[in-house]
Design an enzyme around this catalytic site. Structure first.
Site, PDB file in Angstrom:
ATOM      1  N   ALA A 127       0.865  -1.189   0.000  1.00  0.00           N
ATOM      2  CA  ALA A 127       0.000   0.000   0.000  1.00  0.00           C
ATOM      3  C   ALA A 127       0.894   1.229   0.000  1.00  0.00           C
ATOM      4  O   ALA A 127       2.115   1.120   0.192  1.00  0.00           O
ATOM      5  CB  ALA A 127      -0.881   0.012   1.248  1.00  0.00           C
ATOM      6  N   LYS A 128       0.328   2.376  -0.230  1.00  0.00           N
ATOM      7  CA  LYS A 128       1.059   3.636  -0.062  1.00  0.00           C
ATOM      8  C   LYS A 128       0.036   4.723   0.159  1.00  0.00           C
ATOM      9  O   LYS A 128      -1.115   4.610  -0.269  1.00  0.00           O
ATOM     10  CB  LYS A 128       1.882   3.945  -1.322  1.00  0.00           C
ATOM     11  CG  LYS A 128       3.031   4.896  -1.070  1.00  0.00           C
ATOM     12  CD  LYS A 128       4.224   4.165  -0.471  1.00  0.00           C
ATOM     13  CE  LYS A 128       5.383   5.082  -0.205  1.00  0.00           C
ATOM     14  NZ  LYS A 128       6.593   4.317   0.179  1.00  0.00           N
TER      15      LYS A 128
END
Ligand code: NAD
Length: 434
Positions: A127-128
């Site tokens: 994720a980011k």
């Protein structure tokens, strides 16, 4: 980002070293990661349905964050959290505060996290997150409101077994402490909700140096594998923030000569090798490597072209492109930053026999120790620094060995080997689940 300490004073502690970041020459980061994904998918002959699953982010959140600024005005910020893939474990990835953050960049960095966590075999997905803002022009209060507002808006997607943020460029341990505190108001004391926290609040010993330590380990192993004597190696490092400065310190401890380092303001060079401790002292008092005593100036562009054995881009994405790739003299590139070499420059390196250790391997030390931090929080038990460093060494060596074996055995680039190695694990988990 500087995650090493939090300032005890009320001064703003968010790192500002990338404030005047010029536009990267290759800004379509999503295209970079997509091209790298596709090359590996073709190489693996990955079935189409799994390609679709792996290419597409699971969830993308865009949120509005109103902040009452110190001057009384209400300002609206936009924040993003992209959850790319979680077949191997909870979503995991940093949160970036930078004026160039957009959905495209966050999406690309989220995919990189999926491959990185698979490569070092930690049970996380990718994720980011990010907020389009300039943290260097915001007060501590404004940053705190922004962070708490963002946490509330993405709360529904977070969880210790769902999505665990961490620091990235422009954020640090203090920002993680605010996220943990805000999340805790609703859910109770939950240190495992973020990693990269202050050690005092459950952060792991060794997390601040982990990415630089991982860079040191793969540099050492790559030198060994490709016949470079690390004790006599000449090395240049672009970027002297958290990753670059720790890498410089730890690699110079191996005996290598760090002949040049730089930051956003410029670079320094010393033919006989820089004294990294003295450079660190100079940075602590002036905020930059520029004009460190006993050094000659060098521009960031010149640093990339120096006659060195190893070049370590540790600043930003897109610093080596088809415009400057043919001027790079190093025969070994260690991608400490995310996506510093564009795909066309990468292809040039390959045709010239220059070896590139890809970002998903070279800078995976950070997420590895983030995993250790999460484990310690779940165990409610603190590991000592030796244990953290020992476990990190083992994970990095084992990932390096797998990539190097595939590189040699299949006669493919280190990047293709790393992507193949990582994507195989994610693809297999997908087949088992769906
Ligand atoms: P940082 O903000 O601490 O340091 C960045 C450094 O790059 C600073 O010295 C800054 O002055 C310099 N810089 C900025 N713009 C520059 C330019 N145009 N030319 C030359 N130097 C420039 O960031 P960091 O945490 O060290 O991260 C560096 C890179 O490593 C980023 O690409 C980041 O995504 C990646 N990364 C970091 C971690 C981590 O744990 N910190 C983990 C994985 C990947």
């Amino acid at each position: 980002m500087s995650t090493a300490t939090i300032a005890p004073s009320p001064s703003v502690t968010v790192d500002n070293s990338c404030s005047d970041r010029p536009s990267a020459p290759y800004t379509n980061f999503n295209q970079i990661t997509h091209e790298q994904f596709q090359q590996a998918a073709d190489h693996m002959k990955l079935e189409r349905e799994i390609q679709l699953l792996l290419r597409t982010p699971y969830r993308e959140l865009i949120v509005q964050i109103p902040v009452r600024m110190d001057n009384g005005r209400l300002e609206l910020f936009y924040g993003y959290r992209v959850q790319h893939n979680a077949v191997r474990g909870p979503y995991k990835g940093g949160i970036r505060y930078h004026h160039e953050v957009d959905l495209n960049e966050v999406r690309s960095l989220a995919a990189l996290m999926t491959w990185k966590t698979a490569l070092v075999d930690v049970p996380f997905g990718g994720a980011k997150g990010g907020i389009t803002c300039d943290p260097t022009n915001m007060s501590r209060n404004e940053l705190q409101s922004l962070t708490r507002g963002f946490t509330q808006k993405i709360d529904m997607g977070l969880g210790i077994y769902r999505d665990i943020p961490a620091p990235d460029v422009g954020t640090n341990a203090q920002v993680m402490a605010w996220i943990m505190d805000e999340y805790g108001k609703k859910h109770g004391y939950t240190p495992a909700i973020v990693t990269g926290k202050p050690v005092n609040l459950g952060g792991s010993l060794g997390r601040d140096q982990a990415t630089g330590r991982g860079v040191m380990i793969v540099t050492r192993e790559a030198c060994k594998a490709f016949g470079v004597d690390i004790k006599n190696a000449r090395i240049a490092i672009q970027g002297f923030g958290n990753v670059g400065s720790w890498a410089a310190r730890l690699i110079s401890n191996l005996g290598a000569k760090i002949v040049a380092v730089s930051d956003v303001k410029g670079g320094i060079f010393a033919e006989k090798g820089l004294d990294i401790d003295k450079v660190l002292t100079h940075v602590a008092s002036t905020g930059s490597v520029v004009d460190a005593p006993g050094t000659q100036p060098v521009s960031n562009e010149e640093l990339l072209m120096l006659d060195v054995d190893v070049l370590i881009p540790a600043a930003l994405g897109g610093s080596i492109t088809d415009k400057n790739v043919d001027d790079v003299k190093a025969k070994l590139i260690i991608e400490a930053a995310n996506s510093p070499v564009t795909p066309s420059a990468d292809a040039r390196f390959l045709s010239r026999g220059v070896r590139v250790v890809p970002d998903i391997l070279a800078n995976a030390g950070g997420v590895t120790v983030s995993y250790f931090e999460w484990v310690q929080n779940l165990q409610q038990f603190r590991w000592d620094l030796d244990k953290v460093n020992h476990e990190l060494e083992q994970r990095m060596i084992s990932a390096w060995n797998a990539v190097h074996f595939r590189h040699t055995n299949e006669n493919i680039s280190l990047r293709l080997a790393a992507y193949t190695e990582a994507m195989m694990k994610v693809a297999e988990a997908s087949r088992q689940r769906f």
